[in-house]
Design a protein around this motif. Sequence first.
Motif, PDB file in Angstrom:
ATOM      1  N   SER A 119       0.812  -1.213   0.000  1.00 20.55           N
ATOM      2  CA  SER A 119       0.000   0.000   0.000  1.00 20.55           C
ATOM      3  C   SER A 119       0.846   1.264   0.000  1.00 20.55           C
ATOM      4  O   SER A 119       0.333   2.352  -0.284  1.00 20.55           O
ATOM      5  CB  SER A 119      -0.933   0.004   1.210  1.00 20.55           C
ATOM      6  OG  SER A 119      -0.187  -0.001   2.409  1.00 20.55           O
ATOM      7  N   LEU A 120       2.128   1.166   0.322  1.00 19.94           N
ATOM      8  CA  LEU A 120       2.998   2.340   0.327  1.00 19.94           C
ATOM      9  C   LEU A 120       3.482   2.722  -1.072  1.00 19.94           C
ATOM     10  O   LEU A 120       4.166   3.739  -1.217  1.00 19.94           O
ATOM     11  CB  LEU A 120       4.210   2.091   1.230  1.00 19.94           C
ATOM     12  CG  LEU A 120       3.920   1.998   2.735  1.00 19.94           C
ATOM     13  CD1 LEU A 120       5.210   1.752   3.500  1.00 19.94           C
ATOM     14  CD2 LEU A 120       3.236   3.255   3.232  1.00 19.94           C
ATOM     15  N   ARG A 121       3.157   1.926  -2.068  1.00 18.05           N
ATOM     16  CA  ARG A 121       3.578   2.292  -3.422  1.00 18.05           C
ATOM     17  C   ARG A 121       2.909   3.575  -3.891  1.00 18.05           C
ATOM     18  O   ARG A 121       3.522   4.379  -4.597  1.00 18.05           O
ATOM     19  CB  ARG A 121       3.254   1.141  -4.379  1.00 18.05           C
ATOM     20  CG  ARG A 121       4.062  -0.132  -4.094  1.00 18.05           C
ATOM     21  CD  ARG A 121       3.658  -1.267  -5.002  1.00 18.05           C
ATOM     22  NE  ARG A 121       4.424  -2.479  -4.686  1.00 18.05           N
ATOM     23  CZ  ARG A 121       4.209  -3.653  -5.265  1.00 18.05           C
ATOM     24  NH1 ARG A 121       3.245  -3.777  -6.188  1.00 18.05           N
ATOM     25  NH2 ARG A 121       4.941  -4.704  -4.919  1.00 18.05           N
ATOM     26  N   GLU A 122       1.665   3.771  -3.504  1.00 20.12           N
ATOM     27  CA  GLU A 122       0.988   5.026  -3.850  1.00 20.12           C
ATOM     28  C   GLU A 122       1.658   6.200  -3.147  1.00 20.12           C
ATOM     29  O   GLU A 122       1.794   7.292  -3.715  1.00 20.12           O
ATOM     30  CB  GLU A 122      -0.483   4.935  -3.472  1.00 20.12           C
ATOM     31  CG  GLU A 122      -1.298   6.151  -3.897  1.00 20.12           C
ATOM     32  CD  GLU A 122      -2.772   6.000  -3.581  1.00 20.12           C
ATOM     33  OE1 GLU A 122      -3.512   6.971  -3.802  1.00 20.12           O
ATOM     34  OE2 GLU A 122      -3.163   4.904  -3.132  1.00 20.12           O
ATOM     35  N   SER A 123       2.094   5.961  -1.905  1.00 23.50           N
ATOM     36  CA  SER A 123       2.814   7.014  -1.189  1.00 23.50           C
ATOM     37  C   SER A 123       4.138   7.331  -1.869  1.00 23.50           C
ATOM     38  O   SER A 123       4.563   8.497  -1.921  1.00 23.50           O
ATOM     39  CB  SER A 123       3.063   6.579   0.257  1.00 23.50           C
ATOM     40  OG  SER A 123       1.836   6.333   0.926  1.00 23.50           O
ATOM     41  N   LEU A 124       4.784   6.311  -2.408  1.00 22.07           N
ATOM     42  CA  LEU A 124       6.025   6.546  -3.146  1.00 22.07           C
ATOM     43  C   LEU A 124       5.778   7.388  -4.393  1.00 22.07           C
ATOM     44  O   LEU A 124       6.596   8.246  -4.755  1.00 22.07           O
ATOM     45  CB  LEU A 124       6.668   5.213  -3.532  1.00 22.07           C
ATOM     46  CG  LEU A 124       7.574   4.561  -2.481  1.00 22.07           C
ATOM     47  CD1 LEU A 124       8.010   3.175  -2.951  1.00 22.07           C
ATOM     48  CD2 LEU A 124       8.793   5.437  -2.202  1.00 22.07           C
ATOM     49  N   ALA A 125       4.649   7.117  -5.074  1.00 29.01           N
ATOM     50  CA  ALA A 125       4.325   7.919  -6.256  1.00 29.01           C
ATOM     51  C   ALA A 125       4.104   9.387  -5.875  1.00 29.01           C
ATOM     52  O   ALA A 125       4.558  10.304  -6.584  1.00 29.01           O
ATOM     53  CB  ALA A 125       3.086   7.350  -6.938  1.00 29.01           C
TER      54      ALA A 125
END
Length: 247
Positions: A91-97
Amino acid sequence: MEAALIIFALMLLMVVGLGAYLTVKAVGAAKRGVERTVVQARRTVEDTTLRAKSFGQVGVAGALAQLRLDLRTSMRATQQALADGARTDASLRESLALFERLSAHGHELDGELKRLEQEPDKQRTAQLLPDLRERARQIIEAADSLRWAARDRARRFAEDELSLLSEQIEMESGALRDWSREPVDDLAAAAAEWDAAQTAPTSSPTPAPEPAPAPKAAPTPPPAALNPPTPTMQYPWQKAPRPESAG
């Protein structure tokens, strides 16, 4: 013969091609490693220089150096926290984006601050400082928010997992402390039941002993006659009968 030569040539070409591919991959990996080392060394030198400027200089130059140092420190810490968390939490991939988009603004501001360090017109640079501080504040607060949210999420998951593990350990500890029935007794009882189950179908029933015959009662004498004959009274003056008359 020609077919064998063709096969040998093809195998040689495959070996040469594989060797060239592995060599290119190794050279690329070594090059990337050197580049990472150079970038890291350059970043360390630049951070050390900024720290020295922020402490050793006053006025506009010191303020610019401190802004760059704060911005770079926050952005680097946030990037590391999100990258580490994304390995275990998808779920942190969106935060990375989102952080990549924020990084674009951070790089732009850092470049502008770096150029202003070389600006000879310090008065003009001083007029820009309030706006530069506001932009840096917004970027740093956004980066800090992402970083702390990722850390809070990781800490909450760790606490939940620890709670579940503690409950499982408590249940297992309770089961280990239940020594009301010894394992040896359980094994002995199970072995006895197994032996009884194995021997019961094959054993032949033992015939019950026959009861001993009851002893026969002694013969009962016949009852006396109702009117037994009256014995003949013998008087002393009578003579004894002769033997001839007895027959």
